[in-house]
Design a protein around this motif. Structure first.
Motif, PDB file in Angstrom:
ATOM      1  N   UNK A  27      58.226  51.734  43.280  1.00 38.63           N
ATOM      2  CA  UNK A  27      56.969  52.479  43.317  1.00 38.63           C
ATOM      3  C   UNK A  27      57.020  53.615  44.323  1.00 38.63           C
ATOM      4  N   UNK A  28      57.623  53.363  45.476  1.00 36.46           N
ATOM      5  CA  UNK A  28      57.566  54.326  46.568  1.00 36.46           C
ATOM      6  C   UNK A  28      58.559  55.469  46.402  1.00 36.46           C
ATOM      7  N   UNK A  29      59.634  55.245  45.653  1.00 38.82           N
ATOM      8  CA  UNK A  29      60.548  56.351  45.377  1.00 38.82           C
ATOM      9  C   UNK A  29      60.019  57.233  44.249  1.00 38.82           C
ATOM     10  N   UNK A  30      59.291  56.643  43.311  1.00 41.25           N
ATOM     11  CA  UNK A  30      58.750  57.424  42.197  1.00 41.25           C
ATOM     12  C   UNK A  30      57.416  58.073  42.564  1.00 41.25           C
ATOM     13  N   UNK A  31      56.595  57.362  43.326  1.00 41.75           N
ATOM     14  CA  UNK A  31      55.273  57.886  43.719  1.00 41.75           C
ATOM     15  C   UNK A  31      55.153  57.900  45.249  1.00 41.75           C
ATOM     16  N   UNK A  32      55.910  58.761  45.933  1.00 41.49           N
ATOM     17  CA  UNK A  32      55.800  58.792  47.405  1.00 41.49           C
ATOM     18  C   UNK A  32      54.430  59.259  47.874  1.00 41.49           C
ATOM     19  N   UNK A  33      53.688  59.938  47.001  1.00 40.17           N
ATOM     20  CA  UNK A  33      52.376  60.452  47.391  1.00 40.17           C
ATOM     21  C   UNK A  33      51.379  59.335  47.653  1.00 40.17           C
ATOM     22  N   UNK A  34      51.609  58.145  47.093  1.00 33.36           N
ATOM     23  CA  UNK A  34      50.644  57.055  47.261  1.00 33.36           C
ATOM     24  C   UNK A  34      50.474  56.678  48.735  1.00 33.36           C
ATOM     25  N   UNK A  35      51.581  56.486  49.419  1.00 33.11           N
ATOM     26  CA  UNK A  35      51.497  56.124  50.839  1.00 33.11           C
ATOM     27  C   UNK A  35      50.907  57.265  51.654  1.00 33.11           C
ATOM     28  N   UNK A  36      51.279  58.495  51.307  1.00 33.21           N
ATOM     29  CA  UNK A  36      50.752  59.650  52.032  1.00 33.21           C
ATOM     30  C   UNK A  36      49.241  59.736  51.902  1.00 33.21           C
ATOM     31  N   UNK A  37      48.706  59.405  50.737  1.00 31.39           N
ATOM     32  CA  UNK A  37      47.267  59.486  50.514  1.00 31.39           C
ATOM     33  C   UNK A  37      46.525  58.326  51.156  1.00 31.39           C
ATOM     34  N   UNK A  38      47.178  57.164  51.256  1.00 35.90           N
ATOM     35  CA  UNK A  38      46.492  55.987  51.774  1.00 35.90           C
ATOM     36  C   UNK A  38      46.461  55.929  53.297  1.00 35.90           C
ATOM     37  N   UNK A  39      47.389  56.603  53.957  1.00 32.77           N
ATOM     38  CA  UNK A  39      47.408  56.586  55.428  1.00 32.77           C
ATOM     39  C   UNK A  39      46.107  57.147  56.010  1.00 32.77           C
ATOM     40  N   UNK A  40      45.598  58.316  55.553  1.00 38.08           N
ATOM     41  CA  UNK A  40      44.307  58.782  56.094  1.00 38.08           C
ATOM     42  C   UNK A  40      43.135  57.877  55.738  1.00 38.08           C
ATOM     43  N   UNK A  41      43.314  57.016  54.735  1.00 36.54           N
ATOM     44  CA  UNK A  41      42.248  56.084  54.367  1.00 36.54           C
ATOM     45  C   UNK A  41      42.242  54.840  55.254  1.00 36.54           C
ATOM     46  N   UNK A  42      43.197  54.764  56.179  1.00 39.59           N
ATOM     47  CA  UNK A  42      43.248  53.634  57.098  1.00 39.59           C
ATOM     48  C   UNK A  42      44.211  52.547  56.693  1.00 39.59           C
ATOM     49  N   UNK A  43      45.099  52.813  55.723  1.00 39.23           N
ATOM     50  CA  UNK A  43      46.097  51.843  55.288  1.00 39.23           C
ATOM     51  C   UNK A  43      47.445  52.256  55.845  1.00 39.23           C
TER      52      UNK A  43
END
Length: 431
Positions: A27-43
């Motif tokens: 998931x993280x190699x194909x959709x690296x944007x997911x973690x980037x978007x969730x960090x400002x959300x507090x994850x």
């Protein structure tokens, strides 16, 4: 130069340099944007319990609450002076801003569910990418579509925010460079303001409110746009997982000898065939249950914002239609509200449309199970009980469920758009 930029952008959007044949995709190699978007959300993913993760959500929620308070004051002032265009515009922003604290609070409160969602989707990636090419290619083709829709949605919402800046900065630049002191012009703000005992357009009030409004625009795009993206990412992921279940039913008896069904129960050939069938059915049941669990988890994470989103969209669309109609009566076109009403409509249409797709695809699983050929082969008797269980399970409607939330479907979308038009007609008649 422009051609090179366009080529690079196209290669990025199409993932032209990505190895789709690899069996190590996750998931993280194909959709690296997911973690980037969730960090400002507090994850956070490295230090999950860090206190720092609360800073940005707290600041964003606090600023949005301040803005909501101001908009409430403006609404009452507009009604009091009978400036209904001003009141409806401010009430529209009041409704839109109300979702920001809900989004941050819901994600933080359900942080473990959000982490489980990421883990579940990652496990799906690892499992599917180790299967035959037909499964992997179909799954990754769907994931590529999710990747492209992500950037289309962020680009669209970003354009709206940039347009809000542009329609403010261009007149401000003109006033700075060309306006004379005797023109008695007022410096524009992104959103209209009013203060009971002061002028919001004088220094330093103007600079303070201008910076606050810029931050609010950024926070809204960062919070709400990401919230909608995660919503359709999870729903589309589930849709393609159900597609794989249906594909798997099509080959569940492939390559197996039918005659073993007539052999004694303890015969080695029959035992081996039974093991293969059980393994194939186990994969189907695992994927099917994963979809239901993932839908239940996203319901917990986004249930409260979704209830708010569905409840207020009719009112928001009505107010935007009113603003557009008022400008048309004056002989002009409100470009900003035209774009805003498009985005508001899309953000409700997307989950309703995907909810309909997901519901229908879940029912298709039961149909695929019934039509998998179990009645045409003697091997069907080896899986009869499992087939009955899967068919019964697939009859349960698959949808995001939360208190006060109707089934998300195109019927829901149509109903709310009809309500918005009815409210609009009432408002215009009253005016």
């Amino acid at each position: 130069m422009n051609s090179g930029i366009f080529t690079a952008l196209r290669a990025f959007i199409m993932k032209e340099g990505f190895d789709f044949t690899s069996t190590d995709i996750n998931l993280h190699t194909f959709h690296p944007q997911l973690r980037m978007f969730l960090v400002p959300m507090g994850i956070f993913f490295n230090n999950e319990n860090s206190i720092i993760r609360f800073i940005w959500p707290f600041m964003s929620s606090a600023l949005s609450m301040v803005a909501i308070g101001f908009e409430a004051i403006f609404v009452f002032h507009g009604i009091e002076v009978k400036d209904y265009a001003f009141a409806t515009e401010c009430f529209c922003y009041f409704i839109l801003l109300g979702v920001i604290p809900l989004v941050y609070g819901s994600v933080l409160f359900n942080r473990q569910n959000m982490l489980q969602i990421m883990e579940s989707m990652n496990n799906d990636f690892k499992c599917v990418c180790k299967l035959d090419a037909r499964y992997r290619e179909h799954f990754l083709k769907g994931q590529l579509l999710i990747w492209q829709l992500c950037f289309f949605w962020l680009w669209f919402t970003g354009i709206i925010a940039i347009m809000y800046f542009a329609v403010t900065l261009v007149p401000l630049l003109y006033l700075t460079l060309f306006a004379n002191q005797d023109e008695h012009t007022v410096r524009p703000l992104i959103f209209p303001m009013w203060l009971p005992e002061d002028d919001p357009y004088r220094t330093p009030n103007y600079e303070t409110f201008f910076i606050l409004q810029i931050n609010i625009c950024f926070i809204f795009v960062q919070a709400f746009a990401v919230y909608v993206y995660i919503q359709f990412h999870v729903l589309l992921h589930n849709y393609y997982m159900l597609d794989l279940v249906i594909m798997h039913f099509g080959v569940i008896f492939e390559g197996l000898d039918e005659t073993v069904a007539y052999l004694p129960v303890r015969d080695e050939r029959r035992v081996e065939t039974q093991r293969i069938l059980n393994k194939r059915m186990e994969r189907i049941v695992t994927w099917h249950n994963s979809v239901f669990k993932l839908t239940a988890m996203i319901s917990k994470v986004q249930g409260a914002p979704l209830v708010y989103q569905v409840m207020v969209t009719s009112m928001a669309v009505c107010l935007m239609m009113y603003q557009i109609a008022e400008k048309l009566n004056e002989g002009s076109i409100d470009i900003m509200f035209s774009m805003l009403i498009t985005a508001t409509t899309i953000q409700l249409w997307a989950p309703c449309y995907l909810g309909t797709m997901l519901r229908n695809k879940a029912f298709d699983v039961g149909e695929a199970c019934w039509l998998c050929g179990w009645h045409e082969t003697s091997l069907g008797r080896l899986l009869r009980q499992d087939i009955v269980i899967v068919i019964l399970r697939s009859q349960q409607p698959l949808s995001i469920k939360f208190i006060g939330l109707p089934y998300l479907s195109l019927e829901t979308f149509s109903s709310h758009m009809s309500s918005a038009y009815s409210y609009f007609n009432m408002l215009r008649h009253y005016n």
